[in-house]
Design an enzyme around this catalytic site. Structure first.
Site, mmCIF file in Angstrom:
data_model
loop_
_atom_site.group_PDB
_atom_site.id
_atom_site.type_symbol
_atom_site.label_atom_id
_atom_site.label_comp_id
_atom_site.label_asym_id
_atom_site.label_seq_id
_atom_site.Cartn_x
_atom_site.Cartn_y
_atom_site.Cartn_z
ATOM 1 N N ASP A 271 0.861 -1.180 0.000
ATOM 2 C CA ASP A 271 0.000 0.000 0.000
ATOM 3 C C ASP A 271 0.905 1.240 0.000
ATOM 4 O O ASP A 271 2.137 1.147 0.097
ATOM 5 C CB ASP A 271 -0.972 -0.012 1.191
ATOM 6 C CG ASP A 271 -2.220 0.842 0.901
ATOM 7 O OD1 ASP A 271 -2.171 1.668 -0.046
ATOM 8 O OD2 ASP A 271 -3.223 0.700 1.613
HETATM 9 C C1 BGC Z 1 -5.109 3.158 0.248
HETATM 10 C C2 BGC Z 1 -5.285 2.159 -0.861
HETATM 11 C C3 BGC Z 1 -5.130 2.805 -2.201
HETATM 12 C C4 BGC Z 1 -3.790 3.509 -2.258
HETATM 13 C C5 BGC Z 1 -3.494 4.152 -3.590
HETATM 14 C C6 BGC Z 1 -3.877 4.003 0.066
HETATM 15 O O1 BGC Z 1 -3.834 5.048 0.976
HETATM 16 O O2 BGC Z 1 -5.052 2.473 1.478
HETATM 17 O O3 BGC Z 1 -6.537 1.539 -0.740
HETATM 18 O O4 BGC Z 1 -5.243 1.850 -3.221
HETATM 19 O O5 BGC Z 1 -3.757 4.494 -1.240
HETATM 20 O O6 BGC Z 1 -4.246 5.273 -3.807
#
Ligand code: BGC
Length: 751
Positions: A271
């Site tokens: 993530d």
């Molecule tokens: C979130 C994810 C997301 C990623 C990219 C993160 O902060 O937890 O769900 O896919 O950002 O935007």
């Protein structure tokens, strides 16, 4: 025959990929492990990547996200294929969580439709629109089980239940990926966030998780596994730690569980900066945590550049091996191959497509339909609903004419200006009605809350007029009307990422409005918006009808009007329990009995008097305000004649459960028939009941139908102390009905 897109294209080794790997330097391999965001879209972390173009040219980037439009994507691919040595195209990612430009309801809402065909169609549309705009890799579906409504991201998933969650995960993966990933209208899906992100302590986002394996395997892992079984092409690790090791470096999770036990052979991405965040978790410096992440089986580092800047050093110092780097790189190249990008880097850069494929009338029609199906009639008071189209309506509340709060959280590719407000929807659907609008109250008067919510733009606007002026205007409108419809609840960014709340009631400013409206004695309908279950005990006691509409998406107002005026009879059902108060959390339908149950085992009405030395509270019943599966209709359904086709079965046999459903009310309508199972005696303490089947059935008024639900051998199984998926002989009780309190009961036994 392969049933899914990913498996069909999974023959490894892939000659095109192996030949690339042979030509690559170790630096180029490390470069592929790097996912960057040049900004422009909404970034969810505080870091935005720099010098992306130079890095692409230097072969230091495997994929980017936050860049949309076929022209921009073409430009990015041109940089990669014309200026980097090996001409490897980029993965183009995005968060398309509930639709691309055609924004569907928030996922917690869509799941409340319990309609897997509609969900799959919504994912197909999302894929068609996204790929038209150049995206080939979606960071969805989010399938985290959530049993704590304080956690704002409960809005992004399907709720509390592993069986329903698995069905939703399957539908979404199939919808996004289709049966051919190289087709121009399908995209790679990502199951996220592995694992247990929804179980963060105290419902506070990014917090630690500590969970035993029995609960994990039986209650929390099934939706992730279902996505893998459906052939999902990538998986995203979560921010939390699991038993002391953050997910992004958790070898047990990534390698032993996901790859070896479940047979996942796609790519695993971290993530947003979650590799770097292991420094703050207390596991070492950037070099150490990056090496740990690679060794655990993580392939791609999102935004943080820990892999890019430290893996070569770790290799030189013998802390990681080239084989580990090659393996991660292979998985990323294989994803590119499966998408058809190695053959044609511009497969998703067709400038003619956006106009043809995005926001079409058909797409918006489905958004309106899915939204109407997602609404849950929480309470019906007298027969106020549906409204006649020629009445005099006071339409009040801070969400009644708010465009910015219709799409819901985490719709970064949607556009607020496209959303239909409730006021507009009412005028569209009931042009003959006389409608007076008054705001009545702010969403909240709490300026700190408003500031925190408004980080991504104005969702909570605090009116310059005094609360009294706002209220009086609404009361005057109410007094002059036949019926009052109050659109109240949460602003869209009061749920979602980094939007946890310790109190989950309707904000005070609006509670005051509702109390005052109730005192006018006019028929009152609450249209309630939220990204989570709310505590609404006070409002529930009032003489009101309550329609829960979540955040409904781009067609919000039209869909709400369709239901309020009876063009669609509500059929949604809650997918997460609504507690009476925050102190009951966690409360969910598949709780266990304990050794000192407060009420008889079968009883689901536990509002009984307090019993000393039993498992209960001094100050509130154990039962929630609204059970999982709850949802009313304008009509009434009657269940009868519950049967099983066999009273005794062997371990590999199925059981068919049948029930007669009759529409005994005055409207046509759909009902979600739900089947719950109780394994009476087994070696691991069983939940009181667990959802094991459902079917959405449409019946005309007066019509009845025999509904069959089949229990497969797997539906009777559970993970035992050795984590074997197994079944044990004995009695199984079957409950079928309209919600998780279903009272009709039968049973069968397993030899
Ligand atoms: C979130 C994810 C997301 C990623 C990219 C993160 O902060 O937890 O769900 O896919 O950002 O935007």
């Amino acid at each position: 025959m392969c049933s899914n897109a990913f498996a069909a294209q999974s023959q490894s080794p892939i000659p095109e990929v192996e030949s690339l790997l042979e030509q690559m330097t170790v630096e180029e391999k490390i470069g592929q492990l790097n996912l960057l965001t040049p900004g422009g879209g909404i970034a969810t972390g505080s870091v935005v990547s720099e010098n992306v173009e130079a890095k692409i040219k230097a072969g230091e980037v495997g994929g980017i996200f936050g860049v949309t439009g076929p022209d921009k994507v073409r430009k990015a691919q041109e940089i990669a294929v014309n200026s980097s040595r090996l001409k490897i195209p980029l993965l183009i990612g995005s968060d398309v969580i509930h639709g691309y430009k055609t924004t569907f309801p928030i996922p917690l809402g869509s799941a409340s439709s319990w309609d897997m065909d509609l969900l799959k169609q919504s994912a197909q549309i999302a894929a068609r629109e996204s790929t038209a705009d150049g995206i080939n890799w979606n960071f969805s579906p989010m399938v985290d089980i959530a049993r704590d409504p304080r956690w704002g991201r409960i809005a992004e998933g399907a709720g509390e239940d592993p069986y329903l969650g698995s069905a939703v995960a399957t539908a979404m993966v199939e919808g996004y990926q289709g049966t051919d990933l190289t087709a121009p209208h399908t995209m790679l899906a990502t199951v996220k966030h592995l694992i247990l992100y929804g179980a963060s302590e105290g419902g506070r986002d990014y917090n630690s998780v500590d969970m035993g394996k029995i609960k994990m395997f039986n209650q929390y892992l099934p939706p992730y596994k279902a996505a893998v079984d459906a052939g999902v092409g990538s998986a995203m690790t979560s921010f939390n730690d699991i038993d002391g090791i953050p997910a992004s470096a958790n070898k047990w999770m990534i390698t032993d569980l996901l790859r070896e036990r479940w047979g996942f052979d796609g790519l695993v991405v971290s993530d947003y900066t979650s590799v770097n965040e292991m420094i703050a978790h207390g596991l070492g410096d950037l070099q150490a945590v990056s090496a740990m992440a690679l060794e655990s089986g993580l392939d791609m580092d999102m935004v943080g550049e820990g892999f890019l800047t430290t893996l070569k050093k770790s290799l030189d110092e013998g802390k990681v091996t080239e084989a580990q780097i090659t393996t991660a790189c292979r998985r990323i190249l294989e994803a590119k191959y499966r998408l058809g990008l190695l053959e044609d880097p511009f497969r998703y850069s067709n400038e003619a497509r956006p106009e043809k494929d995005i926001l079409t009338d058909e797409n918006r029609k489905l958004a309106r339909k899915l939204a109407a199906h997602s609404f849950v009639l929480l309470k019906r008071h007298q027969n106020i609903l549906p409204l006649k189209k020629n009445v005099k309506i006071a339409l009040v509340g801070p969400l009644a004419d708010s465009r910015n709060n219709m799409l819901g959280t985490w719709a970064p590719t949607g556009e607020h200006r496209l959303a239909v407000t409730v006021l507009e929807g009412f005028k569209n659907v009931a042009p003959e009605a006389s409608i007076t609008y008054a705001k009545g109250a702010n969403i909240t008067n709490d300026t700190v809350m408003a500031k925190n919510v408004n980080v991504f733009g104005p969702k909570v606007e605090i009116d310059k007029r005094s609360p009294e002026t706002l209220l009086n205007e609404a009361l005057a409108a109410a007094k002059a009307a036949d019926v009052v419809v109050a659109v109240v609840g949460e602003a869209s960014e009061m749920s979602g990422e980094a939007a946890s709340r310790t109190e989950i009631s309707i904000p005070d400013a609006q509670k005051r409005l509702i109390r005052a409206l109730a005192k006018t004695n006019k028929p009152l309908v609450l249209v309630l918006m939220s990204g989570r279950p709310l505590t609404i005990e006070e409002e529930y006691e009032l003489p009101v009808s309550i329609l829960q509409v979540w955040h409904p998406g781009v067609e919000a107002g039209n869909a709400i009007a369709d239901v309020v005026f009876g063009d669609y009879n509500p059929s949604g059902k809650l997918t997460a329990t609504w507690p009476r108060n925050v102190g009951q959390i966690p409360v969910y339908h598949s709780m266990k009995n304990t050794g000192r149950p407060a009420a008889p085992v079968e009883s689901t009405q536990d509002a009984e008097a307090f019993q000393k030395f039993k498992s209960n509270y001094l100050d509130a019943p154990n039962s929630p305000l609204l059970p999982f599966g709850h949802g009313l209709s304008y009509t009434e359904f009657e269940y009868s004649d519950l049967r099983v086709d066999k009273s005794e079965i062997g371990a590999d046999e199925t059981v068919t459960v049948s029930v007669t459903l009759k529409n005994i009310g005055s409207y046509d309508g759909a009902e979600v028939v739900q089947l719950y199972l109780r394994d009476v005696v087994r070696s691991i303490t069983p939940p009181k009941r667990q959802l094991k089947g459902f079917q959405k059935v449409f019946l005309k008024k007066g019509e009845s139908k025999k509904v069959n639900l089949t229990l497969s051998p797997d539906d009777l199984k559970f993970y035992n102390s050795d984590l074997e998926f197994t079944v044990e002989p004995g009695e199984f009780q079957v409950f079928v009905g309209t919600d998780s309190n279903a009272a009709l009961k039968t049973s069968f036994s397993l030899k």
